[in-house]
Design a protein around this motif. Structure first.
Motif, PDB file in Angstrom:
ATOM      1  N   TRP A   1      30.340  35.703  49.356  1.00 47.91           N
ATOM      2  CA  TRP A   1      31.511  36.073  48.486  1.00 47.91           C
ATOM      3  C   TRP A   1      31.052  37.553  48.018  1.00 47.91           C
ATOM      4  O   TRP A   1      30.081  37.985  48.236  1.00 47.91           O
ATOM      5  CB  TRP A   1      31.738  35.483  47.125  1.00 47.91           C
ATOM      6  CG  TRP A   1      30.358  35.578  46.237  1.00 47.91           C
ATOM      7  CD1 TRP A   1      29.999  36.570  45.585  1.00 47.91           C
ATOM      8  CD2 TRP A   1      29.323  34.548  46.111  1.00 47.91           C
ATOM      9  NE1 TRP A   1      28.523  36.350  44.970  1.00 47.91           N
ATOM     10  CE2 TRP A   1      28.343  35.004  45.082  1.00 47.91           C
ATOM     11  CE3 TRP A   1      29.312  33.251  46.389  1.00 47.91           C
ATOM     12  CZ2 TRP A   1      27.364  34.048  44.889  1.00 47.91           C
ATOM     13  CZ3 TRP A   1      28.337  32.385  46.064  1.00 47.91           C
ATOM     14  CH2 TRP A   1      27.131  32.779  45.253  1.00 47.91           C
TER      15      TRP A   1
ATOM     16  N   ASP B   1      32.298  41.759  46.738  1.00 46.76           N
ATOM     17  CA  ASP B   1      33.352  43.058  46.643  1.00 46.76           C
ATOM     18  C   ASP B   1      33.535  43.474  48.127  1.00 46.76           C
ATOM     19  O   ASP B   1      32.818  44.362  48.660  1.00 46.76           O
ATOM     20  CB  ASP B   1      33.051  43.943  45.659  1.00 46.76           C
ATOM     21  CG  ASP B   1      33.927  44.988  45.537  1.00 46.76           C
ATOM     22  OD1 ASP B   1      35.171  44.854  45.781  1.00 46.76           O
ATOM     23  OD2 ASP B   1      33.575  46.208  44.881  1.00 46.76           O
TER      24      ASP B   1
ATOM     25  N   ARG C   1      28.094  40.681  43.065  1.00 44.11           N
ATOM     26  CA  ARG C   1      28.359  40.485  41.644  1.00 44.11           C
ATOM     27  C   ARG C   1      29.869  39.806  41.304  1.00 44.11           C
ATOM     28  O   ARG C   1      29.750  38.790  40.569  1.00 44.11           O
ATOM     29  CB  ARG C   1      28.098  41.641  40.696  1.00 44.11           C
ATOM     30  CG  ARG C   1      26.769  41.995  40.796  1.00 44.11           C
ATOM     31  CD  ARG C   1      26.514  43.055  40.068  1.00 44.11           C
ATOM     32  NE  ARG C   1      25.031  43.393  40.031  1.00 44.11           N
ATOM     33  CZ  ARG C   1      24.387  44.709  39.357  1.00 44.11           C
ATOM     34  NH1 ARG C   1      25.197  45.465  39.002  1.00 44.11           N
ATOM     35  NH2 ARG C   1      23.244  44.826  39.735  1.00 44.11           N
ATOM     36  N   PRO C   2      30.832  40.062  41.901  1.00 41.29           N
ATOM     37  CA  PRO C   2      32.330  39.811  41.587  1.00 41.29           C
ATOM     38  C   PRO C   2      32.548  38.399  42.401  1.00 41.29           C
ATOM     39  O   PRO C   2      33.410  38.452  43.103  1.00 41.29           O
ATOM     40  CB  PRO C   2      33.191  40.887  41.880  1.00 41.29           C
ATOM     41  CG  PRO C   2      32.544  41.567  42.918  1.00 41.29           C
ATOM     42  CD  PRO C   2      30.996  41.539  42.602  1.00 41.29           C
TER      43      PRO C   2
ATOM     44  N   TYR D   1      33.785  35.563  41.544  1.00 39.95           N
ATOM     45  CA  TYR D   1      35.107  34.594  41.484  1.00 39.95           C
ATOM     46  C   TYR D   1      36.342  35.497  41.776  1.00 39.95           C
ATOM     47  O   TYR D   1      37.372  34.970  41.996  1.00 39.95           O
ATOM     48  CB  TYR D   1      35.063  34.238  39.893  1.00 39.95           C
ATOM     49  CG  TYR D   1      33.996  33.381  39.682  1.00 39.95           C
ATOM     50  CD1 TYR D   1      34.106  32.065  40.106  1.00 39.95           C
ATOM     51  CD2 TYR D   1      32.947  33.706  38.925  1.00 39.95           C
ATOM     52  CE1 TYR D   1      33.001  31.155  39.950  1.00 39.95           C
ATOM     53  CE2 TYR D   1      31.830  32.789  38.671  1.00 39.95           C
ATOM     54  CZ  TYR D   1      31.908  31.538  39.052  1.00 39.95           C
ATOM     55  OH  TYR D   1      30.832  30.906  38.906  1.00 39.95           O
ATOM     56  N   GLU D   2      36.051  36.820  42.309  1.00 39.73           N
ATOM     57  CA  GLU D   2      37.192  37.576  42.527  1.00 39.73           C
ATOM     58  C   GLU D   2      37.685  37.855  43.960  1.00 39.73           C
ATOM     59  O   GLU D   2      38.525  37.715  44.776  1.00 39.73           O
ATOM     60  CB  GLU D   2      36.943  39.115  42.114  1.00 39.73           C
ATOM     61  CG  GLU D   2      37.111  38.840  40.498  1.00 39.73           C
ATOM     62  CD  GLU D   2      36.739  40.575  40.053  1.00 39.73           C
ATOM     63  OE1 GLU D   2      36.958  41.314  40.701  1.00 39.73           O
ATOM     64  OE2 GLU D   2      36.184  40.585  38.958  1.00 39.73           O
ATOM     65  N   HIS D   3      36.411  37.579  45.038  1.00 39.39           N
ATOM     66  CA  HIS D   3      36.469  37.765  46.458  1.00 39.39           C
ATOM     67  C   HIS D   3      35.625  37.062  47.096  1.00 39.39           C
ATOM     68  O   HIS D   3      34.553  36.882  47.239  1.00 39.39           O
ATOM     69  CB  HIS D   3      35.920  39.176  46.762  1.00 39.39           C
ATOM     70  CG  HIS D   3      36.892  40.169  46.044  1.00 39.39           C
ATOM     71  ND1 HIS D   3      38.123  40.526  46.379  1.00 39.39           N
ATOM     72  CD2 HIS D   3      36.445  40.943  45.161  1.00 39.39           C
ATOM     73  CE1 HIS D   3      38.861  41.613  45.537  1.00 39.39           C
ATOM     74  NE2 HIS D   3      37.472  41.806  44.668  1.00 39.39           N
TER      75      HIS D   3
ATOM     76  N   ASP E   1      35.897  31.074  46.219  1.00 38.76           N
ATOM     77  CA  ASP E   1      36.594  29.820  46.749  1.00 38.76           C
ATOM     78  C   ASP E   1      36.424  29.336  48.042  1.00 38.76           C
ATOM     79  O   ASP E   1      36.283  28.177  48.324  1.00 38.76           O
ATOM     80  CB  ASP E   1      38.014  29.765  46.196  1.00 38.76           C
ATOM     81  CG  ASP E   1      38.648  30.924  46.784  1.00 38.76           C
ATOM     82  OD1 ASP E   1      38.078  31.992  47.334  1.00 38.76           O
ATOM     83  OD2 ASP E   1      40.035  30.911  46.799  1.00 38.76           O
TER      84      ASP E   1
END
Length: 138
Positions: A91, A93, A103-104, A106-108, A111
């Motif tokens: 995962w 950014d 670090r992000p 859950y954004e990129h 899932d």
């Protein structure tokens, strides 16, 4: 390397055992499986090379499976990694700097990474390095 399915934790079916030496079959059934996940913008092959001494020392007892994350690296690898080596991200950014792009979660891509691991746990395919896994990558 070439692709191969992850081995099931259950013993092989009875018909698969016919003609095999009992000690070989016992060894196959008793081996423990270890799923090895590489770090950010790395690969299963890189981790396999790094852990080579450990996997050789424990190879008689454990089956090591090295897998690649589902997304090709979108930015620079860790400083010191030679250019041209394929890396992958679980995962992160897209295109971000190495030190902060992971670090992000859950954004990129988190899932997608979790779906990949769930498929592997269910006997899916893909990966690289030892343990019979081949470089599927992205």
């Amino acid at each position: 390397g070439g692709e191969a399915a992850l081995s099931d934790a259950a013993p092989p079916p009875a018909d698969a055992a016919r003609g095999r030496a009992p000690e070989l079959l016992a060894r196959e059934v008793s081996r423990r499986r270890v799923l090895c996940l590489h770090g950010f913008r790395a690969s299963g092959e890189m981790l396999s090379l790094s852990l080579g001494p450990l996997t050789r020392a424990l190879g008689g007892t454990y089956d090591f499976t090295f897998v690649d994350a589902p997304t090709a690296a979108s930015g620079p690898a860790e400083p010191g990694v030679p250019e041209g080596l394929l890396g992958y991200e679980w995962w992160g950014d897209p295109g971000g700097e190495y030190d902060t792009a992971w670090r992000p979660a859950y954004e990129h891509g988190f899932d997608v990474a979790m779906a990949r691991l769930a498929a592997l746990a269910a006997g899916g395919r893909g990966g690289s390095g030892e343990g019979g896994e081949g470089g599927e990558g992205g």
